[in-house]
Design an enzyme around this catalytic site. Structure first.
Site, PDB file in Angstrom:
ATOM      1  N   PRO A  65      -3.325   4.319 -13.756  1.00  0.00           N
ATOM      2  CA  PRO A  65      -3.914   4.471 -12.656  1.00  0.00           C
ATOM      3  C   PRO A  65      -3.824   3.023 -11.984  1.00  0.00           C
ATOM      4  CG  PRO A  65      -5.714   4.094 -14.281  1.00  0.00           C
ATOM      5  CD  PRO A  65      -4.435   4.233 -15.028  1.00  0.00           C
ATOM      6  N   HIS A  66      -3.511   3.290 -10.654  1.00  0.00           N
ATOM      7  CA  HIS A  66      -3.225   2.208  -9.585  1.00  0.00           C
ATOM      8  C   HIS A  66      -3.723   2.456  -8.253  1.00  0.00           C
ATOM      9  CE1 HIS A  66       0.718   4.534  -9.835  1.00  0.00           C
ATOM     10  NE2 HIS A  66       0.788   4.186  -8.566  1.00  0.00           N
ATOM     11  N   THR A  67      -3.567   1.071  -7.638  1.00  0.00           N
ATOM     12  CA  THR A  67      -3.891   1.324  -6.158  1.00  0.00           C
ATOM     13  C   THR A  67      -3.563   0.050  -5.317  1.00  0.00           C
ATOM     14  OG1 THR A  67      -5.508   1.876  -4.248  1.00  0.00           O
ATOM     15  CG2 THR A  67      -6.324   0.518  -6.111  1.00  0.00           C
TER      16      THR A  67
END
Length: 151
Positions: A65-67
């Site tokens: 997961p990344h942002t």
């Protein structure tokens, strides 16, 4: 690349979570505690938005997961290992490990893409993946991720 992007304080073992939402909330809360953000909700919303575009579940028990968003003050990589396999998305394999990338929205260049690329190159190697999935040692997990990131 900044040396403080990842260190052993960014490794969380034996996390209790059953759903992707619980994992993303844990990441957001931890990011605030580590001084990576002052805005838990902004980080959480960024992670959820990214997931809505395309799943970050790589299969083989690992998700990334990344942002990249303005709620992130300092770039960081967090690693989470779970006590029980986590349901990521309906119809997808469960995950045992999440490697999380948090990047400031205004960060120069494509640091997040470089980090994703470096991790992806290492994760195709079974021995690396197995070592990460099987280790319950903070120092070992830290060394593996540092090696993958070239830190």
């Amino acid at each position: 690349m900044e040396a403080n992007v990842f260190n052993k304080e960014h490794v969380f073992l034996n996390i209790n979570a059953n759903t992707k939402e619980e994992v993303l909330k844990f990441i957001s809360k931890s990011a605030k505690e580590l001084g990576i953000t002052n805005d838990c909700e902004g980080v959480y919303n960024g992670l959820v938005e990214r997931e809505s575009q395309f799943t970050t579940n790589l299969g083989e028990f690992i998700a990334i997961p990344h942002t990249k968003n303005d709620a992130v003050i300092n770039p960081a990589v967090l690693v989470l290992k779970f006590n029980e396999d986590v349901n990521w998305n309906e119809g997808e394999e469960k995950i045992k490990l999440a490697i999380n990338l948090l990047m400031p929205g205004q960060s120069e260049g494509n640091t997040h893409l470089k980090l994703l690329s470096a991790l992806s190159r290492k994760l195709i190697h079974e021995d690396f993946k197995d070592a990460l999935l099987n280790s319950n040692d903070v120092e070992e997990v830290t060394a593996l991720i540092n090696e993958a990131l070239g830190l």
